[in-house]
Motif scaffolding. Structure first.
Motif, PDB file in Angstrom:
ATOM      1  N   TYR A 147      48.768 -24.393 -31.963  1.00 22.05           N
ATOM      2  CA  TYR A 147      47.447 -24.695 -31.745  1.00 22.05           C
ATOM      3  C   TYR A 147      47.443 -24.807 -30.159  1.00 22.05           C
ATOM      4  CZ  TYR A 147      47.902 -26.535 -36.469  1.00 22.05           C
ATOM      5  OH  TYR A 147      47.643 -26.508 -37.797  1.00 22.05           O
ATOM      6  N   ILE A 148      46.074 -24.544 -29.681  1.00 23.90           N
ATOM      7  CA  ILE A 148      45.839 -24.762 -28.217  1.00 23.90           C
ATOM      8  C   ILE A 148      44.295 -25.056 -27.973  1.00 23.90           C
ATOM      9  CG2 ILE A 148      45.968 -22.081 -27.924  1.00 23.90           C
ATOM     10  CD1 ILE A 148      46.924 -22.672 -24.926  1.00 23.90           C
ATOM     11  N   ALA A 201      52.923 -27.352 -30.914  1.00 24.24           N
ATOM     12  CA  ALA A 201      53.878 -26.365 -31.987  1.00 24.24           C
ATOM     13  C   ALA A 201      53.980 -27.452 -33.085  1.00 24.24           C
ATOM     14  CB  ALA A 201      55.153 -26.105 -31.449  1.00 24.24           C
ATOM     15  N   VAL A 202      54.365 -26.959 -34.225  1.00 24.76           N
ATOM     16  CA  VAL A 202      54.752 -27.717 -35.596  1.00 24.76           C
ATOM     17  C   VAL A 202      56.210 -27.236 -36.203  1.00 24.76           C
ATOM     18  CG1 VAL A 202      53.888 -28.559 -37.698  1.00 24.76           C
ATOM     19  CG2 VAL A 202      52.213 -28.088 -36.162  1.00 24.76           C
ATOM     20  N   GLY A 203      57.055 -28.236 -36.486  1.00 20.17           N
ATOM     21  CA  GLY A 203      58.237 -27.831 -37.140  1.00 20.17           C
ATOM     22  C   GLY A 203      58.683 -28.627 -38.394  1.00 20.17           C
ATOM     23  N   GLN A 204      59.846 -28.723 -39.046  1.00 17.74           N
ATOM     24  CA  GLN A 204      60.087 -29.542 -39.981  1.00 17.74           C
ATOM     25  C   GLN A 204      60.248 -30.825 -39.744  1.00 17.74           C
ATOM     26  OE1 GLN A 204      63.680 -27.756 -41.356  1.00 17.74           O
ATOM     27  NE2 GLN A 204      62.775 -26.017 -42.294  1.00 17.74           N
ATOM     28  N   GLN A 205      60.509 -31.104 -38.577  1.00 19.00           N
ATOM     29  CA  GLN A 205      60.424 -32.416 -38.187  1.00 19.00           C
ATOM     30  C   GLN A 205      59.283 -33.359 -37.708  1.00 19.00           C
ATOM     31  OE1 GLN A 205      63.375 -34.090 -39.176  1.00 19.00           O
ATOM     32  NE2 GLN A 205      64.012 -32.177 -39.972  1.00 19.00           N
ATOM     33  N   GLY A 206      58.175 -32.479 -37.752  1.00 14.12           N
ATOM     34  CA  GLY A 206      56.898 -33.009 -37.220  1.00 14.12           C
ATOM     35  C   GLY A 206      56.339 -32.140 -35.780  1.00 14.12           C
ATOM     36  N   GLN A 251      59.062 -24.476 -28.607  1.00 17.53           N
ATOM     37  CA  GLN A 251      60.009 -23.972 -29.806  1.00 17.53           C
ATOM     38  C   GLN A 251      61.460 -24.616 -29.565  1.00 17.53           C
ATOM     39  OE1 GLN A 251      59.430 -22.735 -32.702  1.00 17.53           O
ATOM     40  NE2 GLN A 251      57.304 -22.882 -32.127  1.00 17.53           N
ATOM     41  N   LYS A 252      61.657 -24.904 -28.197  1.00 19.02           N
ATOM     42  CA  LYS A 252      62.967 -25.501 -27.621  1.00 19.02           C
ATOM     43  C   LYS A 252      62.764 -27.008 -27.764  1.00 19.02           C
ATOM     44  CE  LYS A 252      64.363 -21.796 -24.383  1.00 19.02           C
ATOM     45  NZ  LYS A 252      64.339 -21.438 -23.071  1.00 19.02           N
ATOM     46  N   LYS A 253      61.569 -27.527 -27.698  1.00 17.20           N
ATOM     47  CA  LYS A 253      61.394 -28.839 -27.785  1.00 17.20           C
ATOM     48  C   LYS A 253      61.474 -29.324 -29.321  1.00 17.20           C
ATOM     49  CE  LYS A 253      57.749 -30.608 -25.411  1.00 17.20           C
ATOM     50  NZ  LYS A 253      58.089 -31.764 -24.429  1.00 17.20           N
ATOM     51  N   LEU A 254      61.171 -28.451 -30.136  1.00 16.86           N
ATOM     52  CA  LEU A 254      61.356 -28.766 -31.529  1.00 16.86           C
ATOM     53  C   LEU A 254      62.738 -28.774 -31.708  1.00 16.86           C
ATOM     54  CD1 LEU A 254      58.452 -26.602 -33.041  1.00 16.86           C
ATOM     55  CD2 LEU A 254      58.628 -29.126 -33.081  1.00 16.86           C
ATOM     56  N   ALA A 255      63.727 -27.994 -31.209  1.00 17.42           N
ATOM     57  CA  ALA A 255      65.231 -27.818 -31.280  1.00 17.42           C
ATOM     58  C   ALA A 255      65.934 -28.818 -30.595  1.00 17.42           C
ATOM     59  CB  ALA A 255      65.448 -26.367 -31.378  1.00 17.42           C
ATOM     60  N   ALA A 256      65.273 -29.413 -29.505  1.00 18.94           N
ATOM     61  CA  ALA A 256      66.073 -30.227 -28.588  1.00 18.94           C
ATOM     62  C   ALA A 256      66.639 -31.479 -29.090  1.00 18.94           C
ATOM     63  CB  ALA A 256      65.059 -30.310 -27.513  1.00 18.94           C
TER      64      ALA A 256
END
Length: 542
Positions: free
Chosen positions: A182-183, A219-224, A277-282
């Motif tokens: 989203y943006i 960005a939305v990932g599995q953890q939020g 995407q890096k923030k989701l995995a960080a």
């Protein structure tokens, strides 16, 4: 203004209602129509001044203003809103019986202007029954007929709406194609055409331009979900700021952390998608004490809240207590001449003369020529921000030139000047500042913040966080916020970069006063290091 407020603004039909300076809705073409001729403005101003003095005013000033705004928002693949507004009128401020009075009107006939001036005098005389000491105005030079204009290369209002919409669509696509779900992207353009006249003989015509191009990506990932705001800044410049020269992109040890003199909004959106995407995995930060290296786009907000606001003299005096709070930086600390606001390398100054800044004007809204002055010198508190009727309180012989009103309909009062941190006299690079850190965190971009009513205890977040080990950025991390108090924090300042790293950040909507007004203000600083700061983990536990 935070993301939730911007989303509200972006809603259909809500744009004009949420603009800081509302006015009648107009076409984009109407924004390009020439304003009133300066000779006509002088004649109208003199009607106000003469009417005020005829009714007994010992002093009067008149501000004729034409305020133009354009606001365009786009969300994902669509344009949400395009709003153009124009506001035009006159505000008259007077002193009668030693007391201030103010009135304003959009009736720009001779009779309408005179009635507003007479009303201002009536207000002053009514107020004088409750005032024990007369207003004391610091002297000001009479400038005669003068003019000033923001130095711009491209008038943003002259850029076709289609081109602006195309830019926002390109920005959104760049983020969505690279990892964002989203943006919302925004263009906010302001032109203040202001004419000031006073019974002291100044007739000042100014044409002020400001621009802001933020976006808010998610960005939305599995953890939020994770969010990343734009790393551009609001500026007192024209549309040339969005030209985005490649050499202005700032990359430190492989991390894209901002832009210098121009801003590539599309490139920033592209990087935002990847960084999300890096923030989701960080990994999440381990709480504890860290040395912090803060980039200018982040540190500007800390300066705004912990230096700019507490050193506004009206706040120090308690005038803002009912609405925005007071200040820990009380007059006794200034009078002592020894209060250690920061370490010896900390030099903080105020001014409204930095080219490209949001506060850059030739004269303030009570006809005082703008200038630069020190607030904290070699770590010691030495001054505040004061206007004409406050200067005598701190033994100043003249105003600092930081009086402002958001429109012709609102009375002018003391507002924050550009407040900035002087860079290192040696041209140290940001990499060199990082090199001295064994265990630390690099923070880029401004995020959430909280600060108490005296601007003392605080907590700040950011946009991007990088772990530093042995002088090197190693990993992107998440959930970082630091806590401190103003004096402790600035006394922990141990290093900063030089002039080549100095950059301006800014706030487009700094709120203050009752009724509330907004103003735009910038803060400059280099990349700066603070040792042994408490860092907490902000991850929500479910």
């Amino acid at each position: 203004m935070d993301r939730r407020q911007f989303i509200k603004i972006a809603g259909a039909g809500m744009g004009a209602m949420m603009l800081p300076i509302s006015g009648r809705m107009v076409s984009a073409e109407a924004l390009l129509e020439p304003g009133v001729d300066v000779a006509v403005k002088k004649r109208m101003a003199n009607i106000a001044l003469n009417a005020a003095t005829a009714k007994g005013a010992s002093y009067a000033d008149a501000r004729i203003g034409r305020y133009l705004n354009q606001f365009i928002t786009a969300q994902e693949k669509r344009v949400d809103n395009i709003v153009n507004t124009e506001s035009y009128g006159i505000g008259v401020r007077v002193i009668a019986n030693g007391t201030w009075g103010f009135a304003s009107t959009s009736d720009m006939t001779d009779d309408g202007i005179a009635k507003a001036a007479e009303a201002a005098v009536a207000v002053a005389k009514a107020n004088s029954k409750f005032q024990t000491e007369p207003v004391q105005l610091a002297p000001v030079k009479s400038y005669g007929d003068v003019a000033w204009k923001t130095p711009i290369e491209k008038n943003a209002f002259e850029i076709p709406v289609k081109d602006k919409v195309d830019l926002l669509m390109e920005v959104n696509n760049a983020a969505l194609d690279n990892g964002a779900n989203y943006i919302t992207s925004i263009l906010f353009l302001v032109n203040e055409q202001k004419y000031f006249a006073s019974t002291e003989g100044s007739y000042i015509d100014q044409d002020v331009h400001r621009l802001w191009a933020p976006f808010f990506a998610t960005a939305v990932g599995q953890q939020g979900f994770k969010q990343r705001q734009s790393l551009g800044n609001p500026v007192g410049r024209g549309f040339e700021y969005l030209d985005g020269r490649p050499e202005d992109k700032i990359v430190i040890q492989g991390a894209n952390i901002g832009y210098r003199d121009t801003y590539d909004m599309v490139e920033d959106a592209r990087e935002a998608g990847k960084q999300l995407q890096k923030k989701l995995a960080a990994k999440s930060v381990e709480p504890g004490k860290y040395d912090l290296v803060l980039d200018p786009h982040h540190l500007m907000l800390t300066i705004h809240e912990s230096v700019g606001h507490p050193l506004e003299l009206d706040r120090v005096l308690g005038y803002e207590a009912n609405y925005a709070g007071t200040s820990f930086a009380t007059l006794d600390k200034w009078k002592s001449g020894t209060f250690e606001y920061g370490s010896k390398i900390v030099n903080l100054f105020a001014d409204k003369t930095q080219v490209g800044s949001l506060g850059y004007v030739g004269w303030d809204d009570e006809g005082v020529k703008t200038k630069e002055w020190d607030l904290v010198k070699d770590g010691v508190l030495v001054n505040y921000q004061a206007i004409r009727d406050q200067a005598h309180i701190i033994d100043e012989k003249e105003s600092h030139g930081c009086c402002y009103s958001q429109s012709w309909r609102d009375v002018q009062f003391q507002r924050m000047a550009n407040v900035s941190l002087r860079p290192n006299e040696e041209d140290v690079s940001a990499d060199e500042v990082i090199a001295g850190v064994e265990k630390g965190i690099y923070i880029a971009g401004r995020g959430s913040f909280s600060i108490d009513q005296q601007r003392y205890n605080f907590q700040f977040g950011g946009q991007l966080f990088y772990e530093i080990k042995d002088g090197k950025i190693v990993d992107q991390i998440e959930d970082v916020a630091y806590q401190s108090n103003t004096q402790e924090f600035w006394n922990s300042c141990v290093a900063m970069a030089g002039k080549s790293d100095y950059r301006l950040g800014g706030s487009f909507f700094d709120g203050k006063g009752q009724p509330s007004q907004v103003s735009a203000v910038s803060h400059g600083c280099p990349t700066t290091r603070f040792n042994n700061v408490n860092v907490i983990n902000t991850a929500r536990k479910i």
